[in-house]
Enzyme design. Structure first.
Site, short mmCIF file in Angstrom:
data_model
loop_
_atom_site.label_atom_id
_atom_site.label_comp_id
_atom_site.label_asym_id
_atom_site.label_seq_id
_atom_site.Cartn_x
_atom_site.Cartn_y
_atom_site.Cartn_z
N TYR A 5 29.71 49.40 40.92
CA TYR A 5 29.94 48.17 40.92
C TYR A 5 29.81 47.59 42.32
O TYR A 5 31.26 47.90 43.07
CB TYR A 5 29.47 47.89 40.31
CG TYR A 5 31.10 47.04 39.65
CD1 TYR A 5 30.64 45.52 39.78
CD2 TYR A 5 31.85 47.72 38.67
CE1 TYR A 5 31.71 44.86 39.81
CE2 TYR A 5 32.71 46.63 38.61
CZ TYR A 5 32.93 45.36 38.99
OH TYR A 5 34.46 44.57 38.86
N ARG B 34 25.13 52.36 36.37
CA ARG B 34 26.58 52.64 35.94
C ARG B 34 24.69 53.92 34.90
O ARG B 34 25.80 54.07 33.49
CB ARG B 34 26.72 52.03 35.39
CG ARG B 34 26.40 50.83 34.58
CD ARG B 34 27.19 49.30 33.85
NE ARG B 34 28.08 50.27 33.34
CZ ARG B 34 29.40 48.50 32.54
NH1 ARG B 34 28.85 47.49 32.73
NH2 ARG B 34 29.61 49.35 32.32
N ALA C 200 39.26 25.98 29.99
CA ALA C 200 40.42 25.39 30.27
C ALA C 200 40.55 24.35 29.58
O ALA C 200 41.86 24.05 29.60
CB ALA C 200 39.45 24.33 31.90
N ALA D 174 42.83 27.90 23.89
CA ALA D 174 42.61 28.81 22.39
C ALA D 174 43.00 28.77 20.89
O ALA D 174 43.71 27.16 21.05
CB ALA D 174 43.11 29.90 23.03
N ASP E 265 40.50 39.08 29.80
CA ASP E 265 41.58 41.06 29.90
C ASP E 265 43.09 40.93 29.48
O ASP E 265 43.31 41.29 28.96
CB ASP E 265 40.86 41.94 30.67
CG ASP E 265 39.06 42.53 31.04
OD1 ASP E 265 38.24 41.74 29.87
OD2 ASP E 265 38.63 42.42 31.41
N ASP F 228 40.88 41.78 40.01
CA ASP F 228 40.37 41.74 38.88
C ASP F 228 41.91 41.92 37.93
O ASP F 228 41.66 40.95 37.24
CB ASP F 228 39.40 42.65 38.38
CG ASP F 228 38.36 42.59 38.36
OD1 ASP F 228 38.30 41.44 39.43
OD2 ASP F 228 37.32 43.04 37.47
#
Length: 381
Positions: free
Chosen positions: A106, A124, A246, A249, A281, A317
């Site tokens: 990609y 893909r 921001a 969690a 991730d 990434d």
């Protein structure tokens, strides 16, 4: 129905223990050498990208034994993916090669993914990974670790991939690995017809540990009442991690003895963002790492935030994560070993609440602060 009691992470089996096995497609990514429309960018740099492989690469870089299970084409791009992911120290022995289907690729622009100017073009469809199914992936390659990590992206690739993920998320007596599932709702990958919200909810209900963003829950399931409302819709997983951007969690965890649910919130760190990619991730990797080590709910969330900060302060990434002590870590197996004092991440995760909330991290913060020229974390008033 109440949350099931949180299962203990299985002890490392055998002489060559695997901590985390991840199943999913990785692609060769082409990143622009300058901002602008894809139509105007004259050159691209090659990288790798894949939600599940990102997680195990980050975990391997901090010393965990990991495996990536997938399929790639019998082509140069497939060679590159296997070599690049393996260079992190990830076991790629269970990656199949497909002589008839290509490796997915990609292209994306350099612009912020949250803006209208951002473009992503996937090639893909019909990829080698989209042909994964219960018949093409050996169960022994998947159920050999303490954790099996999956995501909703794999389920969206094809009917066969969905059947595979369904089978892995099916609750069965004596399930050995803790099943981790990142919802990763990507509407553009799913066929039209509006089935993805129901499918993703069903898959998440079969997992032991679920990661979901509050924004994802709102988009996919129409849940806007905050973490508690998401937990009400997803009571089955023993651990439910709700990422609130921001803000921070929240994790809901059921006590193994009583089944009683406890909610723990940890605010996010202040970060000088270089590129807003890969944070989800990385957060999952940090949380899983701390879970494998038996740390408290608060420490698990803090390690998730620290890993996310490592990703946010680099252009791509994948970032070099903050390292931590590990007797199984062999830096010589990976040319990407993080140049960081082993106790750095643990020291930051152990800060008192006031210090944590005033911590600010910028580019280079993962470097050992004792090394000349390395950037240190900045405390703000």
């Amino acid at each position: 129905m109440g949350a099931s009691a949180a299962p203990d992470v299985a002890p490392a089996p055998g002489d060559t223990p695997i901590d985390v096995v991840a199943l999913g497609e990785s692609m060769v990514t082409f990143l622009p050498t300058r901002p602008g429309r894809l139509a105007d960018v004259p050159a691209f740099e090659r990288g790798i990208g894949g939600a599940e492989s990102n997680v195990v690469c980050a975990l391997a870089a901090v010393g965990h034994r990991t495996r990536w299970v997938s399929r790639v084409g019998a082509d140069g791009f497939g060679d590159h993916l296997v070599e690049a992911i393996g260079a992190y120290g990830v076991d790629t022995s269970a990656v199949g090669r497909d002589p008839r289907r290509p490796t997915g690729i990609y292209f994306r622009t350099a612009d912020d993914r949250d803006t209208d100017a951002h473009e992503v073009v996937y090639y893909r469809a019909g990829s080698a990974a989209s042909a994964m199914s219960p018949d093409t992936v050996a169960p022994e390659a998947l159920w050999c670790g303490r954790v099996l990590h999956l995501s909703g992206i794999t389920a969206a690739l094809s009917a066969d991939c969905l059947a595979l993920v369904r089978a892995l998320c099916r609750r069965a007596p004596g399930r050995r690995s803790l099943v981790s599932f990142d919802v990763n709702h990507r509407p553009g990958l799913w066929p039209s017809g509006g089935e993805s919200p129901r499918v993703l909810l069903d898959l998440a209900r079969g997992a032991d540990l679920v990661f979901v963003g509050a924004d994802e829950a709102a988009t996919a399931w129409g849940i806007t009442g905050g973490p508690a409302a998401i937990r009400a819709a997803l009571p089955e997983p023993a651990q439910l991690v709700v990422k609130q951007g921001a803000e921070g969690a929240t994790v809901f965890a059921a006590d193994p003895g009583t089944g009683r649910d406890t909610a723990t919130f940890v605010p996010a760190l202040r970060v000088d963002v270089v590129a807003p990619v890969g944070a989800g991730d990385a957060f999952a990797a940090g949380y899983l790492s701390a879970t494998l080590r038996g740390l408290s709910a608060e420490r698990r969330l803090r390690h998730g935030h620290l890993m996310a900060a490592a990703a946010l302060t680099v252009p791509g990434d994948l970032a070099m994560p903050p390292a931590r002590p590990s007797p199984g870590h062999h830096p010589s197996t990976s040319r990407f070993a993080a140049p960081l004092s082993m106790a750095h991440a643990d020291a930051l995760a152990a800060l008192d609440p006031a210090a944590w909330e005033t911590l600010r991290l910028g580019p280079g913060w993962t470097a050992d602060p004792r090394r000349p020229g390395a950037a240190e974390e900045v405390r703000t008033p």
